[in-house]
Design an enzyme around this catalytic site. Sequence first.
Site, PDB file in Angstrom:
ATOM      1  N   VAL A  19      14.541  -9.897  17.010  1.00 49.53           N
ATOM      2  CA  VAL A  19      15.049  -9.754  18.231  1.00 49.53           C
ATOM      3  C   VAL A  19      15.325  -8.324  19.080  1.00 49.53           C
ATOM      4  O   VAL A  19      15.641  -7.322  18.131  1.00 49.53           O
ATOM      5  CB  VAL A  19      16.476 -10.324  18.688  1.00 49.53           C
ATOM      6  CG1 VAL A  19      17.145 -10.575  20.091  1.00 49.53           C
ATOM      7  CG2 VAL A  19      16.367 -11.932  17.895  1.00 49.53           C
ATOM      8  N   LEU A  20      15.101  -8.116  20.169  1.00 46.11           N
ATOM      9  CA  LEU A  20      14.802  -6.851  20.870  1.00 46.11           C
ATOM     10  C   LEU A  20      15.840  -6.851  22.066  1.00 46.11           C
ATOM     11  O   LEU A  20      16.068  -7.741  22.798  1.00 46.11           O
ATOM     12  CB  LEU A  20      13.311  -6.424  21.680  1.00 46.11           C
ATOM     13  CG  LEU A  20      13.210  -5.254  22.362  1.00 46.11           C
ATOM     14  CD1 LEU A  20      13.563  -3.890  21.349  1.00 46.11           C
ATOM     15  CD2 LEU A  20      11.869  -5.283  22.750  1.00 46.11           C
ATOM     16  N   PHE A  49       9.477 -10.390  14.278  1.00 44.30           N
ATOM     17  CA  PHE A  49      10.194  -9.313  13.579  1.00 44.30           C
ATOM     18  C   PHE A  49      11.601  -9.639  13.792  1.00 44.30           C
ATOM     19  O   PHE A  49      12.135  -9.079  12.779  1.00 44.30           O
ATOM     20  CB  PHE A  49       9.726  -8.161  14.138  1.00 44.30           C
ATOM     21  CG  PHE A  49      10.243  -7.964  15.591  1.00 44.30           C
ATOM     22  CD1 PHE A  49      11.584  -7.395  16.151  1.00 44.30           C
ATOM     23  CD2 PHE A  49       9.369  -8.214  16.851  1.00 44.30           C
ATOM     24  CE1 PHE A  49      11.970  -7.266  17.353  1.00 44.30           C
ATOM     25  CE2 PHE A  49       9.730  -8.165  18.000  1.00 44.30           C
ATOM     26  CZ  PHE A  49      10.957  -7.633  18.152  1.00 44.30           C
ATOM     27  N   ILE A  71      15.954  -8.438  25.667  1.00 43.38           N
ATOM     28  CA  ILE A  71      14.827  -8.391  26.301  1.00 43.38           C
ATOM     29  C   ILE A  71      13.653  -8.945  25.858  1.00 43.38           C
ATOM     30  O   ILE A  71      12.542  -8.826  26.265  1.00 43.38           O
ATOM     31  CB  ILE A  71      14.625  -7.045  26.942  1.00 43.38           C
ATOM     32  CG1 ILE A  71      14.605  -6.055  25.598  1.00 43.38           C
ATOM     33  CG2 ILE A  71      15.689  -6.654  27.896  1.00 43.38           C
ATOM     34  CD1 ILE A  71      14.317  -4.453  26.074  1.00 43.38           C
ATOM     35  N   GLY A  72      13.630  -9.289  24.555  1.00 41.80           N
ATOM     36  CA  GLY A  72      12.377  -9.964  23.829  1.00 41.80           C
ATOM     37  C   GLY A  72      12.789 -10.438  22.501  1.00 41.80           C
ATOM     38  O   GLY A  72      14.035 -10.268  22.084  1.00 41.80           O
ATOM     39  N   ASP A  92      -3.543  -3.556  13.639  1.00 36.36           N
ATOM     40  CA  ASP A  92      -3.082  -4.661  14.466  1.00 36.36           C
ATOM     41  C   ASP A  92      -3.347  -4.253  16.029  1.00 36.36           C
ATOM     42  O   ASP A  92      -2.542  -4.232  16.749  1.00 36.36           O
ATOM     43  CB  ASP A  92      -1.969  -5.099  14.267  1.00 36.36           C
ATOM     44  CG  ASP A  92      -1.410  -6.426  14.978  1.00 36.36           C
ATOM     45  OD1 ASP A  92      -2.288  -7.274  15.246  1.00 36.36           O
ATOM     46  OD2 ASP A  92      -0.377  -6.788  14.895  1.00 36.36           O
TER      47      ASP A  92
END
Length: 546
Positions: free
Chosen positions: A89-90, A87, A82-83, A195
């Site tokens: 992968v989600l 960083f 989903i993303g 951030d």
Amino acid sequence: MSQVQSPLTATNSGLAVNNNTMNSQMPNRSNVRLVNGTLPPSLHVSSNLNHNTGNSSASYSGSQSRDDSTIVGLHYKIGKKIGEGSFGVLFEGTNMINGLPVAIKFEPRKTEAPQLKDEYRTYKILAGTPGIPQEYYFGQEGLHNILVIDLLGPSLEDLFDWCGRRFSVKTVVQVAVQMITLIEDLHAHDLIYRDIKPDNFLIGRPGQPDANKVHLIDFGMAKQYRDPKTKQHIPYREKKSLSGTARYMSINTHLGREQSRRDDMEAMGHVFFYFLRGQLPWQGLKAPNNKQKYEKIGEKKRLTNVYDLAQGLPIQFGRYLEIVRNLSFEETPDYEGYRMLLLSVLDDLGETADGQYDWMKLNGGRGWDLSINKKPNLHGYGHPNPPNEKSKRHRSKNHQYSSPDHHHHYNQQQQQQQAQAQAQAQAQAKVQQQQLQQAQAQQQANRYQLQPDDSHYDEEREASKLDPTSYEAYQQQTQQKYAQQQQKQMQQKSKQFANTGANGQTNKYPYNAQPTANDEQNAKNAAQDRNSNKSSKGFFSKLGCC
């Protein structure tokens, strides 16, 4: 992973905020405006869902052997991707014990700057804090570090896009109040965020009590600003590298100064104006490289008066930014004062913080809907493409010509230009087609060279049919990348071996082209050898062997 929050407003009186009266403890929030005697539902942070895992602590041990490769942490099943971001992968996932959804972040173990382990530690520190996702597992699975946390809804950036890239004053005020409270709680745990940006603030999932509650995620940049035990503040420093997102970071960060609580507060002020105006004056600046671009952005921020920024908007937003920019390095922000300042905007407008947001009016009042607002982004929930600025431009000035001769002449020119452009496009397409055919032929030759067995080719062809959002496809991509890296390393080693002489020294140049050292270089090399011998003797003499 991505998210959302609710804003606040203030009065035109330019309410003064005394920053010296704040101590390091959490401020009393009893003065926040209430609706019918209670805090609006949207300003409450619901507790995180209990996944009933028995032990939410992360495991640092390697993964145990399983028959199902789509299960991590013993009972978290991996779903669709989903993303994706810097960083890693989600993935969407499911807790197989209770069926509740989770978010699973994958980070390559060999990444240059791993963040998941630090992020996991931060989640442990903030455990139980309202608006912070609960962590469930951290460990290693194959070539990756893995973090499992609560699955949330879309980010404020997503919602901002869906709402036409402009939030109403009421929505900004309610979101701002929640953002300030989240950062206050973070600061109370001796951490600064570093951030601040809309992408890192998410709302909850639909159908949940916290569906419109703002959450804070992604703590890879978070840092302690004081000792948790002694409360000793970190020292002031300069010439620090930039940390954060240039669009929102504070002026002091641009100047290379050590960040503290004041910088989080200033970055939030920039986010508030971004939501109110649709964009900031320092967006879209051009420069030859990133370093010069960041310098231009910082200079533009310094030269932009806060009240010019607030022109046509409630003056309290300008007052907020002015106050937080004047905080000293170690000064405790007056979080409660800021909330009251912004909430006074609603008083001026005759509005109340009733938990109604712009995104709740989308799709005929049904709110945001992934089946309609569907374009995956970093957080898994997407946003449509930004408005096409070109479509807003006026038509060509040639429309001012009114005579038939002008129209005829213009049409002839246009037809000639179109014909030329079409011919060029066809020529380019032909060249590209030839290059593509050559590349495919070479690839086919390489495939049969490396894998003469036809069965391997069939497996590869079948694997290419995998759903690109599946975990299996991600595994395949990772293995291919790893194999390519290994092959590259082997090639480099073979080249290095081929250029190595009999004495084991690398022949950097062809034998006949070896450079000759002059007398000065020879003397320098001899001195280095003497120093090296002395240091090695000193080391071994400590061991009693020389």
